[in-house]
Write a protein that holds these residues in place. Structure first.
Motif, mmCIF file in Angstrom:
data_model
loop_
_atom_site.group_PDB
_atom_site.id
_atom_site.type_symbol
_atom_site.label_atom_id
_atom_site.label_comp_id
_atom_site.label_asym_id
_atom_site.label_seq_id
_atom_site.Cartn_x
_atom_site.Cartn_y
_atom_site.Cartn_z
ATOM 1 N N TYR A 44 14.999 15.832 4.249
ATOM 2 C CA TYR A 44 14.346 14.361 4.047
ATOM 3 C C TYR A 44 12.908 14.704 3.347
ATOM 4 N N LEU A 45 12.192 16.168 3.326
ATOM 5 C CA LEU A 45 10.979 16.162 2.795
ATOM 6 C C LEU A 45 11.260 16.669 1.343
ATOM 7 N N ASP A 46 11.448 15.585 0.602
ATOM 8 C CA ASP A 46 11.416 15.971 -1.258
ATOM 9 C C ASP A 46 10.241 16.189 -1.637
ATOM 10 N N SER A 47 9.409 15.443 -1.067
ATOM 11 C CA SER A 47 7.983 15.565 -1.883
ATOM 12 C C SER A 47 6.986 14.917 -0.737
ATOM 13 N N VAL A 48 5.667 15.327 -1.064
ATOM 14 C CA VAL A 48 4.728 14.810 -0.259
ATOM 15 C C VAL A 48 3.823 13.745 -1.003
ATOM 16 N N PRO A 49 4.277 12.296 -0.993
ATOM 17 C CA PRO A 49 3.097 11.372 -1.538
ATOM 18 C C PRO A 49 1.933 11.634 -1.169
ATOM 19 N N THR A 50 0.839 11.667 -2.311
ATOM 20 C CA THR A 50 -0.643 11.753 -2.024
ATOM 21 C C THR A 50 -1.378 10.468 -2.616
ATOM 22 N N ALA A 51 -0.731 9.599 -3.231
ATOM 23 C CA ALA A 51 -1.464 8.600 -3.704
ATOM 24 C C ALA A 51 -1.946 7.447 -2.686
ATOM 25 N N ASP A 54 -1.661 7.336 1.650
ATOM 26 C CA ASP A 54 -0.385 8.120 2.030
ATOM 27 C C ASP A 54 -0.694 9.309 3.003
ATOM 28 N N LEU A 55 -1.998 9.919 2.376
ATOM 29 C CA LEU A 55 -2.235 11.134 3.136
ATOM 30 C C LEU A 55 -2.910 11.114 4.457
ATOM 31 N N VAL A 56 -3.492 9.815 4.464
ATOM 32 C CA VAL A 56 -4.180 9.110 5.759
ATOM 33 C C VAL A 56 -2.987 8.972 7.017
ATOM 34 N N LEU A 57 -2.001 8.328 6.529
ATOM 35 C CA LEU A 57 -0.732 8.043 7.181
ATOM 36 C C LEU A 57 -0.119 9.224 7.651
ATOM 37 N N ILE A 58 0.089 10.145 6.734
ATOM 38 C CA ILE A 58 0.624 11.592 7.047
ATOM 39 C C ILE A 58 -0.092 12.101 8.003
ATOM 40 N N HIS A 113 17.152 -2.542 10.938
ATOM 41 C CA HIS A 113 18.011 -3.606 11.469
ATOM 42 C C HIS A 113 17.427 -4.612 12.444
ATOM 43 N N GLY A 114 16.030 -4.573 12.809
ATOM 44 C CA GLY A 114 15.184 -5.493 13.391
ATOM 45 C C GLY A 114 14.344 -6.561 12.553
ATOM 46 N N GLY A 115 14.563 -6.493 11.268
ATOM 47 C CA GLY A 115 13.528 -7.301 10.452
ATOM 48 C C GLY A 115 12.326 -6.851 10.300
ATOM 49 N N GLY A 116 11.822 -5.562 10.653
ATOM 50 C CA GLY A 116 10.738 -4.916 10.533
ATOM 51 C C GLY A 116 10.180 -4.402 9.071
ATOM 52 N N ALA A 117 11.245 -4.468 8.202
ATOM 53 C CA ALA A 117 11.005 -4.037 6.724
ATOM 54 C C ALA A 117 9.909 -4.735 5.941
ATOM 55 N N ASP A 118 9.865 -6.272 6.364
ATOM 56 C CA ASP A 118 8.826 -7.046 5.643
ATOM 57 C C ASP A 118 7.472 -6.517 6.417
ATOM 58 N N ASP A 119 7.404 -6.600 7.661
ATOM 59 C CA ASP A 119 6.167 -6.265 8.168
ATOM 60 C C ASP A 119 5.720 -4.877 7.729
ATOM 61 N N VAL A 120 6.614 -3.870 7.612
ATOM 62 C CA VAL A 120 6.056 -2.523 7.314
ATOM 63 C C VAL A 120 5.418 -2.764 5.561
ATOM 64 N N ALA A 121 6.157 -3.639 4.574
ATOM 65 C CA ALA A 121 5.778 -3.573 3.629
ATOM 66 C C ALA A 121 4.514 -4.282 3.366
ATOM 67 N N ARG A 122 4.434 -5.418 4.209
ATOM 68 C CA ARG A 122 3.043 -6.003 4.086
ATOM 69 C C ARG A 122 1.766 -5.145 4.427
ATOM 70 N N PHE A 123 2.076 -4.247 5.644
ATOM 71 C CA PHE A 123 1.184 -3.257 6.390
ATOM 72 C C PHE A 123 0.694 -2.248 5.128
ATOM 73 N N SER A 124 1.758 -1.848 4.587
ATOM 74 C CA SER A 124 1.737 -0.841 3.487
ATOM 75 C C SER A 124 0.923 -1.179 2.452
ATOM 76 N N LEU A 125 1.150 -2.343 2.084
ATOM 77 C CA LEU A 125 0.261 -3.054 0.946
ATOM 78 C C LEU A 125 -0.998 -3.354 1.049
ATOM 79 N N ALA A 126 -1.443 -3.700 2.355
ATOM 80 C CA ALA A 126 -2.780 -4.026 2.966
ATOM 81 C C ALA A 126 -3.522 -2.850 3.022
ATOM 82 N N HIS A 127 -2.995 -1.751 3.175
ATOM 83 C CA HIS A 127 -3.481 -0.419 3.793
ATOM 84 C C HIS A 127 -3.249 0.618 2.644
ATOM 85 N N HIS A 128 -2.899 0.325 1.284
ATOM 86 C CA HIS A 128 -2.552 1.259 0.083
ATOM 87 C C HIS A 128 -1.895 2.357 0.658
ATOM 88 N N ILE A 129 -0.613 2.205 1.195
ATOM 89 C CA ILE A 129 0.650 3.240 1.432
ATOM 90 C C ILE A 129 1.471 2.884 0.544
#
Length: 174
Positions: A44-51, A54-58, A113-129
């Motif tokens: 699963y570790l193809d690359s480590v995103p740094t933009a 991302d590094l804060v989350l990681i 499967h639980g409908g969280g994709a949109d929430d994660v996308a919004r969170f990611s956008l708001a926090h520059h992930i």
């Protein structure tokens, strides 16, 4: 989650369940969990995103993994008996291990499967992930760090216990 992901996560959880019964501390204690996370990292570790952040989350999830691993290793009993080292995961160790593994599995299931994709996308956008790979990398490194720090903590503690086996008792000839 794919069948491989379920099998891998379940295998990691079963490792601690196996240690709920006291058993001999040997090379398998260390090699089996490390082999499993090496496989996961390779897969699963193809690359480590740094933009963006991302590094804060990681870094944050890697830190959580380290804290869980060290605590789990500290709450694992290691004792000497008849020249052998025995290991037994305590309840706290098992709960921490399952919490870490369960959080990752739960998050992935919720997103897929639980409908969280949109929430994660919004969170990611708001926090520059920047995207999915940042989350994958963060959770894989969290698991990898949890396993490595737990195994390392158990190893260091086992060396300390083993050193007490070789010390002569006061008043005896060496």
């Amino acid at each position: 989650m794919t069948a491989t992901e379920w099998i891998t996560d379940t295998a990691l959880v079963l490792i601690v369940f196996r240690q709920l019964r006291e058993g001999r501390l040997d090379h398998r204690t260390f090699l089996l969990p490390l082999a499993i996370v090496a496989f996961v990292a390779y897969s699963y570790l193809d690359s480590v995103p740094t933009a963006g952040n991302d590094l804060v989350l990681i870094g944050a999830l890697t830190g959580v993994g380290a804290a869980l691993g060290i605590a789990g290793g500290l709450y694992t009993r290691i004792r000497a008996l008849d020249g052998e080292l025995l290991i037994k995961a305590g309840a706290v160790s098992a709960v921490l291990w399952i919490a870490g593994m369960g959080a990752r599995m739960g998050f992935q299931t919720w997103v897929e499967h639980g409908g969280g994709a949109d929430d994660v996308a919004r969170f990611s956008l708001a926090h520059h992930i920047t995207g999915r790979q940042a989350w994958v990398t963060a959770f894989v490194l969290m698991a990898l760090t949890e396993v490595v720090t737990r195994v390392a903590t158990i190893y260091v503690r086992s060396r300390a216990v083993r050193s007490t086996l070789t010390r002569p008792v006061l008043g005896t000839a060496a």
